[in-house]
Design a protein around this motif. Structure first.
Motif, PDB file in Angstrom:
ATOM      1  N   ASP A 157       0.843  -1.377   0.003  1.00  0.00           N
ATOM      2  CA  ASP A 157       0.028   0.096   0.095  1.00  0.00           C
ATOM      3  C   ASP A 157       0.844   1.157   0.061  1.00  0.00           C
ATOM      4  N   GLN A 158       2.088   1.247   0.480  1.00  0.00           N
ATOM      5  CA  GLN A 158       2.862   2.428   0.437  1.00  0.00           C
ATOM      6  C   GLN A 158       3.718   2.533  -0.963  1.00  0.00           C
ATOM      7  N   GLY A 159       3.541   1.304  -1.841  1.00  0.00           N
ATOM      8  CA  GLY A 159       4.126   1.584  -3.057  1.00  0.00           C
ATOM      9  C   GLY A 159       5.349   0.746  -3.076  1.00  0.00           C
ATOM     10  N   ALA A 160       5.804   0.057  -2.223  1.00  0.00           N
ATOM     11  CA  ALA A 160       7.071  -0.549  -2.297  1.00  0.00           C
ATOM     12  C   ALA A 160       7.097  -2.084  -2.654  1.00  0.00           C
ATOM     13  N   PHE A 161       8.039  -2.422  -3.287  1.00  0.00           N
ATOM     14  CA  PHE A 161       7.974  -3.937  -3.815  1.00  0.00           C
ATOM     15  C   PHE A 161       8.199  -4.805  -2.532  1.00  0.00           C
ATOM     16  N   THR A 162       7.463  -5.829  -2.411  1.00  0.00           N
ATOM     17  CA  THR A 162       7.776  -6.796  -1.306  1.00  0.00           C
ATOM     18  C   THR A 162       8.662  -7.989  -1.979  1.00  0.00           C
ATOM     19  N   ALA A 163       9.642  -7.743  -1.664  1.00  0.00           N
ATOM     20  CA  ALA A 163      10.792  -8.601  -2.186  1.00  0.00           C
ATOM     21  C   ALA A 163      10.938  -9.849  -1.519  1.00  0.00           C
ATOM     22  N   ASP A 164      10.636  -9.929  -0.192  1.00  0.00           N
ATOM     23  CA  ASP A 164      10.384 -11.137   0.658  1.00  0.00           C
ATOM     24  C   ASP A 164       9.521 -12.056   0.250  1.00  0.00           C
ATOM     25  N   ASP A 165       8.474 -11.806  -0.701  1.00  0.00           N
ATOM     26  CA  ASP A 165       7.595 -12.897  -1.027  1.00  0.00           C
ATOM     27  C   ASP A 165       8.311 -14.020  -1.441  1.00  0.00           C
ATOM     28  N   PRO A 166       7.713 -15.293  -0.995  1.00  0.00           N
ATOM     29  CA  PRO A 166       7.993 -16.396  -1.406  1.00  0.00           C
ATOM     30  C   PRO A 166       8.477 -16.897  -2.908  1.00  0.00           C
ATOM     31  N   ASP A 167       7.281 -16.576  -3.676  1.00  0.00           N
ATOM     32  CA  ASP A 167       7.187 -16.689  -4.919  1.00  0.00           C
ATOM     33  C   ASP A 167       8.274 -15.718  -5.744  1.00  0.00           C
ATOM     34  N   VAL A 168       8.530 -14.469  -5.254  1.00  0.00           N
ATOM     35  CA  VAL A 168       9.449 -13.595  -5.813  1.00  0.00           C
ATOM     36  C   VAL A 168      10.936 -14.156  -5.575  1.00  0.00           C
ATOM     37  N   GLN A 169      11.065 -14.818  -4.359  1.00  0.00           N
ATOM     38  CA  GLN A 169      12.396 -15.253  -4.002  1.00  0.00           C
ATOM     39  C   GLN A 169      12.873 -16.513  -4.979  1.00  0.00           C
ATOM     40  N   GLN A 170      11.812 -17.326  -5.178  1.00  0.00           N
ATOM     41  CA  GLN A 170      11.768 -18.506  -5.958  1.00  0.00           C
ATOM     42  C   GLN A 170      12.398 -18.054  -7.462  1.00  0.00           C
ATOM     43  N   ASP A 171      11.640 -17.023  -7.784  1.00  0.00           N
ATOM     44  CA  ASP A 171      12.050 -16.467  -9.424  1.00  0.00           C
ATOM     45  C   ASP A 171      13.454 -15.895  -9.333  1.00  0.00           C
ATOM     46  N   LEU A 172      13.662 -15.319  -8.364  1.00  0.00           N
ATOM     47  CA  LEU A 172      15.200 -14.884  -8.076  1.00  0.00           C
ATOM     48  C   LEU A 172      16.132 -15.918  -8.075  1.00  0.00           C
ATOM     49  N   ALA A 173      15.909 -17.139  -7.600  1.00  0.00           N
ATOM     50  CA  ALA A 173      16.678 -18.253  -7.163  1.00  0.00           C
ATOM     51  C   ALA A 173      16.887 -18.980  -8.595  1.00  0.00           C
ATOM     52  N   ASP A 174      15.669 -19.024  -9.472  1.00  0.00           N
ATOM     53  CA  ASP A 174      15.589 -19.598 -10.554  1.00  0.00           C
ATOM     54  C   ASP A 174      15.080 -18.926 -11.914  1.00  0.00           C
ATOM     55  N   PRO A 175      16.013 -17.982 -12.329  1.00  0.00           N
ATOM     56  CA  PRO A 175      15.273 -16.863 -13.306  1.00  0.00           C
ATOM     57  C   PRO A 175      14.762 -17.575 -14.622  1.00  0.00           C
ATOM     58  N   GLN A 176      15.330 -18.729 -14.855  1.00  0.00           N
ATOM     59  CA  GLN A 176      15.059 -19.446 -15.988  1.00  0.00           C
ATOM     60  C   GLN A 176      13.676 -19.988 -16.109  1.00  0.00           C
ATOM     61  N   ARG A 177      12.968 -20.382 -14.653  1.00  0.00           N
ATOM     62  CA  ARG A 177      11.803 -20.949 -14.620  1.00  0.00           C
ATOM     63  C   ARG A 177      10.882 -20.122 -13.971  1.00  0.00           C
ATOM     64  N   PRO A 178      10.606 -18.778 -14.299  1.00  0.00           N
ATOM     65  CA  PRO A 178       9.863 -18.022 -13.318  1.00  0.00           C
ATOM     66  C   PRO A 178       8.221 -18.476 -13.330  1.00  0.00           C
ATOM     67  N   SER A 179       7.712 -17.840 -12.256  1.00  0.00           N
ATOM     68  CA  SER A 179       6.385 -18.350 -11.947  1.00  0.00           C
ATOM     69  C   SER A 179       5.310 -17.084 -11.810  1.00  0.00           C
ATOM     70  N   THR A 180       6.065 -15.774 -11.527  1.00  0.00           N
ATOM     71  CA  THR A 180       5.185 -14.487 -11.487  1.00  0.00           C
ATOM     72  C   THR A 180       5.718 -13.950 -12.470  1.00  0.00           C
ATOM     73  N   VAL A 181       4.568 -12.820 -12.647  1.00  0.00           N
ATOM     74  CA  VAL A 181       4.536 -11.668 -13.770  1.00  0.00           C
ATOM     75  C   VAL A 181       5.898 -11.097 -13.789  1.00  0.00           C
ATOM     76  N   VAL A 182       6.403 -10.771 -12.707  1.00  0.00           N
ATOM     77  CA  VAL A 182       7.800  -9.733 -12.744  1.00  0.00           C
ATOM     78  C   VAL A 182       8.837 -10.619 -13.049  1.00  0.00           C
ATOM     79  N   GLY A 183       8.789 -11.825 -12.781  1.00  0.00           N
ATOM     80  CA  GLY A 183       9.782 -13.002 -13.173  1.00  0.00           C
ATOM     81  C   GLY A 183       9.947 -12.993 -14.710  1.00  0.00           C
ATOM     82  N   PHE A 184       8.966 -13.413 -15.060  1.00  0.00           N
ATOM     83  CA  PHE A 184       8.823 -13.447 -16.764  1.00  0.00           C
ATOM     84  C   PHE A 184       9.148 -12.388 -17.344  1.00  0.00           C
TER      85      PHE A 184
END
Length: 512
Positions: A157-184
Motif C-alpha cells: 500500500d505504500q508503493g514498495a516492492f515486497t521482495a521477501d515474498d516466497p514466489d519472488v524469492q523463488q524466481d530470483l533463485a531460478d530466473p529461467q523458470r519464473p512463476s510470477t509476472v515480474v519474473g517473466f
C-alpha cells in the motif's frame, strides 16, 4: 467521455433447437457465419505483436475485442498471444477452439453475439515457461498487457516492492523458470537487451490507483535484485503506461453456456457475457510502436489519472457499497438490489452527493450524466452480476475504491454518512452472517483474520479499524470510529431500510 460498442443491439433470437450445434473452430467458421458474425480478416495474417498475461473473461470482452476490431479495420499487425499463470482450463478451451470464442453483449433491449479471432495462441506458463519466455523475447512482441489483479505486482500500500515474498524469492533463485509476472518480464527483457532486440511496452490494465507506476516499480525493483545494470536499462528504455478499463463482465455459468449453444447453434465451451458499454483510456507512452487503437474507440491521453479516479471511485466503489448493503438486505444480484427503492435510492445519492463532489473534472465527461449511466448499468437485468462476486476481495477493493473517498470527505469537511454506511455494511458482512443470522461465504485472502476481528468487536468497529494494513489511519479518527460504530449498531438493531432512511435524513458532515 463515454464509449459504447458501435452498432445496434439486436433482440435475442429464439432458441434454435432443431439444428445441430457447430463446434467452434477455424474449420467451422464459414458455416458459423450464417448464425453469428465471425472474423472477416485473414487470421493467418495476424502478427503476434501483443502478449497478454492473465487471460480471463474481462480480457476477452475488452482488450482482445478492441484488437479484433482493429484487425477487421485492416490492421492485422497486432495479434494476441495469451498467457495463463494458474488454471489450465482456459488454455484447454482456447486450444480446442483455435483461439476463437464468442462474445455475447446483453443490453436491456436484447443481445448480440459475435466470434472474436484476435487470439493467435495461448500458453500455460506453469507447463512451459520457456515457451512464454520465447514469446516475450520474440522481436515481433512489441506490447505486453496485463490483467493479473493487484496481488500480481507484489507492491504494498505504500508503493514498495515486497521482495521477501516466497514466489519472488523463488524466481530470483531460478530466473529461467519464473512463476510470477515480474519474473517473466524481467527475464524476457534481459534476453532482449542481451540480443539487441530492444524493449517492449508494459501496459497494465488492472484497477490500481496508478497501474503503470505499480508495474514499473515491480519490474525495475525485481530487476535490481538481479542486476543493477539491467534495472537501469529497463528503467530507461521500457515504458509503463497506465490505462483505465471499464466493462461489466460477469462470470459465465454452465447454464449460460448451454443456453448460448441452444440459442445460436454454436458449441463454445466458454463464451463471454458482457454489457454493451465499454471504455478504454490509455496513456500515450509506447516505446516499441503504438497500436492505432484510436481507430476503434480507444482514447489516448497524456495522463489517465483523472479518468481512472472517476471510474474506480464511482463504478468500483459503487459496486462495493451495492454488494455489501444489498447482501445484508437479502438480495443476490446487482439488478435486483438496484431495483430496490431503498438500495437504489441510497446508491444514487452516494454517487452523486458524496463521491462525485470529491472527483476531478475530466474533459468531455458530465458527471451527473455519468452517474445516471452507472445506475442504468447496475440495473441492467440482462447482465446481472451476483452480489457475491462484488463482495469478493473486500480487503483489496475497499482500500482502493471506497475508503479514499471517506478519507477525503473527512479532510474536506464534506457529508460522508452514506460512505460510513458502506463501510459499516462491509464490517457487518465480515462476521460471516447476514442480519438474520444466515451464513455468508466471505471470499477474501484475509477472511479468517478479519472475520475473527469482526465477530470479536460486534458493533464496536475498533478491533477491525485497528488493522492498519487495510484501514490505514482511519482508526485514529475517534469521531469517525464513533460514527461507524453507531451505524453498525443501527444495522443490527433496525435493519437496512431504517438505517438507510436515517442516513439519508441526517448526513454526517465534519465541521472543522
Amino acid at each position: 467521455m463515454l464509449a459504447t460498442t458501435p452498432g445496434p443491439v439486436s433482440p435475442r433470437r429464439a432458441p434454435a433447437r432443431t439444428r445441430a450445434a457447430l463446434p467452434l473452430s477455424d474449420a467451422t467458421l464459414p458455416a458459423i457465419a450464417a448464425r453469428v458474425p465471425v472474423p472477416t480478416y485473414d487470421r493467418t495474417a495476424l502478427v503476434p505483436a501483443v502478449v497478454h498475461i492473465g487471460v480471463g473473461s474481462f480480457h476477452r470482452a475488452h482488450q482482445a475485442l478492441y484488437l479484433d476490431e482493429l484487425a477487421a479495420a485492416g490492421d492485422t499487425g497486432w495479434g494476441v498471444v495469451g498467457v495463463g499463470l494458474r488454471s489450465t482450463e482456459m488454455g484447454e478451451v482456447l486450444s480446442g477452439q483455435d483461439g476463437l470464442y464468442t462474445l455475447v453483449e446483453r443490453g436491456p433491449d436484447g443481445e448480440r453475439a459475435r466470434v472474436v479471432g484476435s487470439l493467435v495462441d495461448y500458453l500455460h506458463a506453469p507447463e512451459d515457461p520457456q515457451a512464454v519466455l520465447g514469446r516475450l523475447a520474440d522481436p515481433r512482441t512489441r506490447l505486453v498487457t496485463l490483467t493479473v489483479t493487484g496481488g500480481g505486482y507484489f507492491v504494498d500500500d505504500q508503493g514498495a516492492f515486497t521482495a521477501d515474498d516466497p514466489d519472488v524469492q523463488q524466481d530470483l533463485a531460478d530466473p529461467q523458470r519464473p512463476s510470477t509476472v515480474v519474473g517473466f518480464l524481467v527475464e524476457a527483457l534481459a534476453r532482449r537487451r542481451d540480443t539487441g532486440t530492444g524493449p517492449f511496452t508494459v501496459l497494465s490494465c488492472d484497477n490500481l490507483p496508478d497501474s503503470g507506476r505499480s508495474a514499473r516499480t515491480a519490474v525495475v525493483s525485481f530487476a535490481r535484485l538481479r542486476d543493477a545494470a539491467l534495472a537501469d536499462w529497463i528503467d530507461t528504455h521500457v515504458t509503463f503506461p497506465s490505462s483505465m478499463v471499464d466493462r461489466i463482465t460477469p462470470q459465465t455459468s454452465p447454464e449460460e453456456r448451454d443456453a448460448f449453444e441452444r440459442t445460436y447453434g454454436v458449441a463454445d465451451r466458454w463464451p463471454v457475457l458482457s454489457e454493451p458499454f465499454r471504455q478504454w483510456v490509455v496513456e500515450d507512452d509506447f516505446c516499441a510502436g503504438r497500436p492505432p487503437l484510436d481507430r476503434v474507440g480507444v482514447q489516448f491521453v497524456d495522463d489517465v489519472t483523472p479518468h481512472k479516479r472517476v471510474k474506480t471511485r464511482l463504478l468500483n466503489g459503487g459496486h462495493c457499497a451495492l454488494g455489501y448493503l444489498g447482501t445484508l438486505a437479502g438480495h443476490t444480484a446487482s439488478d435486483e438490489a438496484t431495483a430496490d427503492p431503498v438500495i437504489g435510492g441510497y446508491l444514487e445519492r452516494l454517487l452523486v452527493e458524496e463521491i462525485g463532489p470529491l472527483l476531478p473534472v475530466v474533459e468531455g465527461m458530465e458527471l451527473p450524466g455519468y452517474c445516471d449511466s452507472l445506475m442504468a448499468r447496475f440495473a441492467n437485468p440482462a447482465i446481472a452480476d451476483p452480489l457475491a462476486r462484488l463482495c469478493r476481495r473486500g480487503s483489496t477493493k475497499m482500500p482502493s475504491y471506497l475508503l479514499p473517498s471517506l478519507r477525503e470527505a473527512r479532510e474536506q469537511g464534506r457529508p460522508h454518512g452514506l460512505l460510513v454506511l458502506a463501510v459499516a455494511a462491509w464490517l457487518r458482512y465480515l462476521r460471516g452472517t447476514d442480519l438474520q443470522g444466515r451464513p455468508l461465504q466471505v471470499q477474501d485472502a484475509h477472511a479468517e483474520r478479519l472475520g475473527e476481528l469482526a465477530r470479536q468487536g460486534g458493533d464496536d468497529p475498533r478491533p477491525l479499524l485497528g488493522e492498519r494494513s487495510v484501514f490505514g489511519r482511519l482508526g485514529d479518527d475517534e469521531e469517525l470510529v464513533a460514527e461507524i460504530g453507531e451505524t453498525l449498531a443501527a444495522l443490527s438493531r433496525d435493519g437496512v431500510a431504517a438505517t438507510v432512511a436515517a442516513c439519508l435524513m441526517n448526513p454526517l458532515e465534519e465541521t472543522r
